[in-house]
Design a protein around this motif. Structure first.
Motif, PDB file in Angstrom:
ATOM      1  N   GLU A  43       0.836  -1.197   0.000  1.00  0.00           N
ATOM      2  CA  GLU A  43       0.000   0.000   0.000  1.00  0.00           C
ATOM      3  C   GLU A  43       0.872   1.248   0.000  1.00  0.00           C
ATOM      4  OE1 GLU A  43      -4.026   0.949   2.261  1.00  0.00           O
ATOM      5  OE2 GLU A  43      -2.292   1.089   3.595  1.00  0.00           O
ATOM      6  N   MET A  44       0.521   2.190  -0.878  1.00  0.00           N
ATOM      7  CA  MET A  44       1.189   3.485  -0.925  1.00  0.00           C
ATOM      8  C   MET A  44       0.133   4.570  -0.776  1.00  0.00           C
ATOM      9  SD  MET A  44       4.540   3.216  -1.492  1.00  0.00           S
ATOM     10  CE  MET A  44       5.057   4.697  -2.349  1.00  0.00           C
ATOM     11  N   ILE A  45       0.344   5.501   0.161  1.00  0.00           N
ATOM     12  CA  ILE A  45      -0.589   6.604   0.386  1.00  0.00           C
ATOM     13  C   ILE A  45       0.141   7.926   0.135  1.00  0.00           C
ATOM     14  CG2 ILE A  45      -2.103   7.744   2.042  1.00  0.00           C
ATOM     15  CD1 ILE A  45      -2.402   5.122   3.491  1.00  0.00           C
ATOM     16  N   TYR A  46      -0.433   8.758  -0.734  1.00  0.00           N
ATOM     17  CA  TYR A  46       0.148  10.051  -1.076  1.00  0.00           C
ATOM     18  C   TYR A  46      -0.778  11.171  -0.567  1.00  0.00           C
ATOM     19  CZ  TYR A  46       2.653   7.134  -4.455  1.00  0.00           C
ATOM     20  OH  TYR A  46       3.409   6.156  -5.053  1.00  0.00           O
ATOM     21  N   VAL A  47      -0.166  12.251  -0.111  1.00  0.00           N
ATOM     22  CA  VAL A  47      -0.937  13.438   0.310  1.00  0.00           C
ATOM     23  C   VAL A  47      -0.199  14.682  -0.194  1.00  0.00           C
ATOM     24  CG1 VAL A  47      -1.857  12.311   2.369  1.00  0.00           C
ATOM     25  CG2 VAL A  47       0.288  13.601   2.526  1.00  0.00           C
ATOM     26  N   GLU A  74      -6.745  21.857   6.119  1.00  0.00           N
ATOM     27  CA  GLU A  74      -7.828  21.179   6.827  1.00  0.00           C
ATOM     28  C   GLU A  74      -8.683  20.370   5.866  1.00  0.00           C
ATOM     29  OE1 GLU A  74     -10.029  24.086   8.913  1.00  0.00           O
ATOM     30  OE2 GLU A  74      -8.402  24.599  10.302  1.00  0.00           O
ATOM     31  N   ASP A  75      -8.683  20.822   4.624  1.00  0.00           N
ATOM     32  CA  ASP A  75      -9.408  20.073   3.613  1.00  0.00           C
ATOM     33  C   ASP A  75      -8.522  18.901   3.180  1.00  0.00           C
ATOM     34  OD1 ASP A  75     -11.441  21.929   3.727  1.00  0.00           O
ATOM     35  OD2 ASP A  75     -10.468  23.208   2.232  1.00  0.00           O
ATOM     36  N   GLY A  76      -8.720  17.771   3.820  1.00  0.00           N
ATOM     37  CA  GLY A  76      -7.837  16.628   3.595  1.00  0.00           C
ATOM     38  C   GLY A  76      -8.014  15.994   2.220  1.00  0.00           C
ATOM     39  N   LEU A  77      -6.897  15.496   1.682  1.00  0.00           N
ATOM     40  CA  LEU A  77      -6.914  14.819   0.397  1.00  0.00           C
ATOM     41  C   LEU A  77      -5.827  13.745   0.410  1.00  0.00           C
ATOM     42  CD1 LEU A  77      -8.291  14.961  -2.429  1.00  0.00           C
ATOM     43  CD2 LEU A  77      -6.352  16.341  -3.158  1.00  0.00           C
ATOM     44  N   SER A  78      -6.155  12.545  -0.004  1.00  0.00           N
ATOM     45  CA  SER A  78      -5.159  11.477  -0.055  1.00  0.00           C
ATOM     46  C   SER A  78      -5.441  10.576  -1.241  1.00  0.00           C
ATOM     47  CB  SER A  78      -5.174  10.643   1.235  1.00  0.00           C
ATOM     48  OG  SER A  78      -6.414   9.981   1.393  1.00  0.00           O
ATOM     49  N   LEU A  79      -4.367  10.040  -1.791  1.00  0.00           N
ATOM     50  CA  LEU A  79      -4.461   9.152  -2.938  1.00  0.00           C
ATOM     51  C   LEU A  79      -3.759   7.848  -2.568  1.00  0.00           C
ATOM     52  CD1 LEU A  79      -4.015  10.279  -6.589  1.00  0.00           C
ATOM     53  CD2 LEU A  79      -3.127   8.094  -5.843  1.00  0.00           C
ATOM     54  N   PRO A 105      -4.545  -8.078  -8.386  1.00  0.00           N
ATOM     55  CA  PRO A 105      -5.720  -7.238  -8.082  1.00  0.00           C
ATOM     56  C   PRO A 105      -5.327  -5.997  -7.303  1.00  0.00           C
ATOM     57  CG  PRO A 105      -5.660  -9.168  -6.655  1.00  0.00           C
ATOM     58  CD  PRO A 105      -4.599  -9.369  -7.684  1.00  0.00           C
ATOM     59  N   GLN A 106      -5.765  -4.845  -7.800  1.00  0.00           N
ATOM     60  CA  GLN A 106      -5.376  -3.585  -7.180  1.00  0.00           C
ATOM     61  C   GLN A 106      -6.568  -2.638  -7.113  1.00  0.00           C
ATOM     62  OE1 GLN A 106      -2.298  -2.672  -9.957  1.00  0.00           O
ATOM     63  NE2 GLN A 106      -0.656  -3.354  -8.606  1.00  0.00           N
ATOM     64  N   ALA A 107      -6.457  -1.692  -6.215  1.00  0.00           N
ATOM     65  CA  ALA A 107      -7.451  -0.632  -6.103  1.00  0.00           C
ATOM     66  C   ALA A 107      -6.715   0.700  -6.009  1.00  0.00           C
ATOM     67  CB  ALA A 107      -8.319  -0.831  -4.870  1.00  0.00           C
ATOM     68  N   ILE A 108      -7.232   1.696  -6.705  1.00  0.00           N
ATOM     69  CA  ILE A 108      -6.670   3.046  -6.666  1.00  0.00           C
ATOM     70  C   ILE A 108      -7.787   3.968  -6.175  1.00  0.00           C
ATOM     71  CG2 ILE A 108      -5.469   4.844  -7.950  1.00  0.00           C
ATOM     72  CD1 ILE A 108      -5.940   1.488  -9.574  1.00  0.00           C
ATOM     73  N   SER A 109      -7.543   4.647  -5.100  1.00  0.00           N
ATOM     74  CA  SER A 109      -8.625   5.435  -4.506  1.00  0.00           C
ATOM     75  C   SER A 109      -8.180   6.864  -4.223  1.00  0.00           C
ATOM     76  CB  SER A 109      -9.096   4.784  -3.204  1.00  0.00           C
ATOM     77  OG  SER A 109      -8.065   4.770  -2.243  1.00  0.00           O
ATOM     78  N   LEU A 110      -9.158   7.753  -4.339  1.00  0.00           N
ATOM     79  CA  LEU A 110      -8.959   9.170  -4.034  1.00  0.00           C
ATOM     80  C   LEU A 110      -9.958   9.548  -2.955  1.00  0.00           C
ATOM     81  CD1 LEU A 110      -7.467  11.800  -4.910  1.00  0.00           C
ATOM     82  CD2 LEU A 110      -9.426  12.240  -6.400  1.00  0.00           C
ATOM     83  N   LYS A 111      -9.442  10.014  -1.828  1.00  0.00           N
ATOM     84  CA  LYS A 111     -10.303  10.321  -0.685  1.00  0.00           C
ATOM     85  C   LYS A 111     -10.153  11.792  -0.323  1.00  0.00           C
ATOM     86  CE  LYS A 111     -11.520   8.377   3.826  1.00  0.00           C
ATOM     87  NZ  LYS A 111     -11.153   7.364   4.841  1.00  0.00           N
ATOM     88  N   GLY A 112     -11.267  12.488  -0.283  1.00  0.00           N
ATOM     89  CA  GLY A 112     -11.202  13.909   0.008  1.00  0.00           C
ATOM     90  C   GLY A 112     -12.279  14.351   0.981  1.00  0.00           C
ATOM     91  N   SER A 113     -11.977  15.435   1.726  1.00  0.00           N
ATOM     92  CA  SER A 113     -12.938  16.034   2.656  1.00  0.00           C
ATOM     93  C   SER A 113     -12.866  17.550   2.496  1.00  0.00           C
ATOM     94  CB  SER A 113     -12.627  15.629   4.099  1.00  0.00           C
ATOM     95  OG  SER A 113     -11.328  16.065   4.478  1.00  0.00           O
ATOM     96  N   GLY A 114     -13.713  18.259   3.214  1.00  0.00           N
ATOM     97  CA  GLY A 114     -13.713  19.711   3.094  1.00  0.00           C
ATOM     98  C   GLY A 114     -14.107  20.153   1.700  1.00  0.00           C
ATOM     99  N   TYR A 132      -8.061  15.256  -9.988  1.00  0.00           N
ATOM    100  CA  TYR A 132      -8.635  14.072 -10.617  1.00  0.00           C
ATOM    101  C   TYR A 132      -7.751  13.572 -11.768  1.00  0.00           C
ATOM    102  CZ  TYR A 132     -12.544  10.996 -11.831  1.00  0.00           C
ATOM    103  OH  TYR A 132     -13.347   9.922 -12.043  1.00  0.00           O
ATOM    104  N   LYS A 133      -7.033  14.494 -12.428  1.00  0.00           N
ATOM    105  CA  LYS A 133      -6.129  14.085 -13.496  1.00  0.00           C
ATOM    106  C   LYS A 133      -4.979  13.246 -12.953  1.00  0.00           C
ATOM    107  CE  LYS A 133      -7.110  18.047 -16.495  1.00  0.00           C
ATOM    108  NZ  LYS A 133      -6.538  19.215 -17.193  1.00  0.00           N
ATOM    109  N   ILE A 134      -4.545  13.622 -11.756  1.00  0.00           N
ATOM    110  CA  ILE A 134      -3.488  12.829 -11.121  1.00  0.00           C
ATOM    111  C   ILE A 134      -4.015  11.422 -10.839  1.00  0.00           C
ATOM    112  CG2 ILE A 134      -1.990  12.631  -9.108  1.00  0.00           C
ATOM    113  CD1 ILE A 134      -2.044  15.664  -8.888  1.00  0.00           C
ATOM    114  N   PHE A 135      -5.263  11.354 -10.406  1.00  0.00           N
ATOM    115  CA  PHE A 135      -5.890  10.062 -10.154  1.00  0.00           C
ATOM    116  C   PHE A 135      -5.911   9.233 -11.438  1.00  0.00           C
ATOM    117  CE2 PHE A 135     -10.124   7.778  -9.451  1.00  0.00           C
ATOM    118  CZ  PHE A 135      -9.521   6.732  -8.764  1.00  0.00           C
TER     119      PHE A 135
END
Length: 512
Positions: free
Chosen positions: A377-381, A387-392, A474-483, A497-500
């Motif tokens: 697992e790799m998590i990017y921020v 405060e408006d969180g975003l992670s890929l 099998p892989q999953a690529i997810s974009l999680k955002g708040s704020g 979204y282009k980065i996604f």
């Protein structure tokens, strides 16, 4: 309801078995063509027993539900790429498809009454179900017909008697000793058969036709004994049974039926060669005359897997006569060639294509940093996280499987199990939605023209967009955002979204 579930379970098993048979038949056909090519190339050089060994490899391949992957596999020649997601010759015979090639309609409502245990309602096309039922019906008819014909043949042998003539028994024992066979084989005679036959898998009997018994000289009988004892020594009855059962499963494949007839021919030639090696060189012509005498009066009789006999077609008879006339003991170099060919065919046939998959490496997007890194697992921020969180996140479920023992992640275990029980991306996504529905989570589905189907999980705190990559890794690529990133439209406007999309593209391409 329970009855419906049982029917769906039966359909699921039936369709899975049918798909497995189809792919196995395809792979075995490739092996069969390879063996036929070798057979045509070395037919005049090698002893027939080597071709019988090659046919045995085909029988074994038809029987095996799983074989290991190998870089030497014959099927590596037929894989489109060594690192893409479309790998048709994976050991579990699953045909993979890239998400970009799957088009799903937007899903706005989730049927909570449909569970993952009911895959036939949406995953199986009616044509594949009908084809599976036809395959099953013809196979059952074939089994019944095989049982009836062998039962009828067994009844014909009820009138057989043990041969008590001392001279014939002594000759039979002499032939057994010279053939280095110590097993108990009963010598019998029957008025119901017209050709000598070795009968029975567990308690073998060599049965001679009563009406022609007096016509056979001692020399004729010795030739017949050597020939049938060769069938026993080569375990031809057992091999024929296995191949017959495989033909019942693959009744729709004419190439395998053709290979079966060639295998029976090679068995007869191999037994002829064995018998010729036990008799004097001056008796080759006499042996050929004996074979002709037996064959010519029995060419229209059927063959049974429980028995081996002298029956041949006209073309087979011609080839046998040519082999007998030109028989020579095998030279050492051709003996070594035979061993080499059997070893090579075994290595390339009893394995599947090697999946050359490597860990996916992606460059960190500008302005982003690694928040958490693990093997699976790799998590990017963003570096300047507000405060408006975003992670890929990029997750490899297959790698994570080895970590489940330590982490005990229920979510990961569930998602991985859904993947294992799925035939394609569509069924995997459906299982994920159904599983989330049971937990009270309503996953929405949209289809992006570049990425493919996406699942969206949106609650009061965050927006979670997930894309699943179905394949050997099998892989999953997810974009999680708040704020401010809570709105999918805002995410698109901000350009994240282009980065996604770039990340998904990287994972789909793999390491080439």
């Amino acid at each position: 309801m329970k009855g419906g579930i049982k029917i769906d379970q039966f359909l699921t098993i039936l369709v899975h078995c049918f798909k497995w048979i189809l792919v196995t038949s395809l792979l075995s056909s490739i092996i069969a063509v390879f063996i036929l090519f070798i057979r045509a190339l070395f037919k005049k050089k090698l002893q027939p027993r080597w071709f019988v060994w090659l046919w045995l490899i085909l029988v074994i391949r038809l029987m095996l539900p799983w074989v290991p992957e190998s870089s030497f596999s014959l099927f590596n020649l037929f894989t489109p790429s060594k690192s893409d997601a479309f790998i048709p010759f994976q050991f579990n015979h699953t045909l993979y498809s890239e998400p970009s090639f799957v088009t799903l309609q937007p899903r706005t409502e989730l049927d909570t009454n449909t569970t993952s245990e009911n895959p036939t309602s949406s995953n199986f096309h009616p044509i594949i179900i009908i084809a599976a039922f036809i395959w099953l019906a013809v196979m059952v008819i074939g089994i019944i017909q095989l049982y009836r014909s062998n039962r009828q043949f067994s009844k014909c042998l009820d009138s057989s008697r043990s041969i008590s003539e001392l001279s014939i028994l002594e000759l039979f024992q002499k032939c057994k000793q010279k053939s280095n066979i110590h097993s108990n084989i009963r010598l019998m005679a029957s008025p119901a058969i017209f050709s000598p036959a070795l009968y029975g898998l567990w308690r073998p009997k060599l049965i001679l036709p009563s009406k022609q018994l007096q016509e056979f000289s001692k020399k004729d009988l010795s030739f017949i004994f050597y020939h049938e004892l060769a069938h026993f020594k080569h375990r031809d009855i057992g091999v024929n049974w296995l191949m017959t059962l495989m033909l019942l499963l693959h009744w729709f494949n004419p190439l395998l039926w053709y290979c079966y007839s060639r295998m029976r021919e090679d068995q007869e030639l191999s037994s002829d060669a064995f018998a010729l090696s036990k008799i004097d060189g001056d008796a080759l012509k006499d042996y050929g005359n004996t074979i002709l005498k037996v064959i010519q009066s029995n060419m229209d009789l059927p063959q049974f897997p429980r028995a081996t006999n002298f029956i041949s077609t006209k073309s087979q008879m011609v080839r046998r006569m040519k082999m007998i006339r030109s028989f020579r003991k095998e030279k050492r170099r051709w003996f070594l060639v035979g061993i080499f060919l059997v070893a090579i065919v075994s290595a390339v046939s009893l394995s599947n294509a090697k999946i050359f998959s490597k860990s996916v490496t992606v460059s960190i997007p500008a302005g982003w940093e690694v928040f958490q890194q693990a093997e699976a697992e790799m998590i990017y921020v963003p570096k300047e996280q507000s405060e408006d969180g975003l992670s890929l996140t990029v997750v490899n479920y297959k790698m994570m499987e080895t970590e489940m023992i330590e982490t005990g992640s229920h979510t990961t275990i569930t998602q991985l199990e859904h993947y294992k029980q799925s035939d394609n991306l569509e069924s995997w996504l459906k299982r994920m939605r159904d599983s989330a529905a049971r937990d009270g989570v309503d996953l929405q589905q949209i289809t992006d023209p570049e990425i493919g189907p996406l699942l969206i999980d949106q609650n009061e705190a965050y927006l979670h967009v997930i894309s699943f990559l179905y394949g050997p890794e099998p892989q999953a690529i997810s974009l999680k955002g708040s704020g401010k990133y809570y709105d999918l439209d805002v995410i698109k406007q901000e350009g994240v979204y282009k980065i996604f999309q770039q990340m998904v593209s990287e994972v789909q391409k793999g390491s080439k």
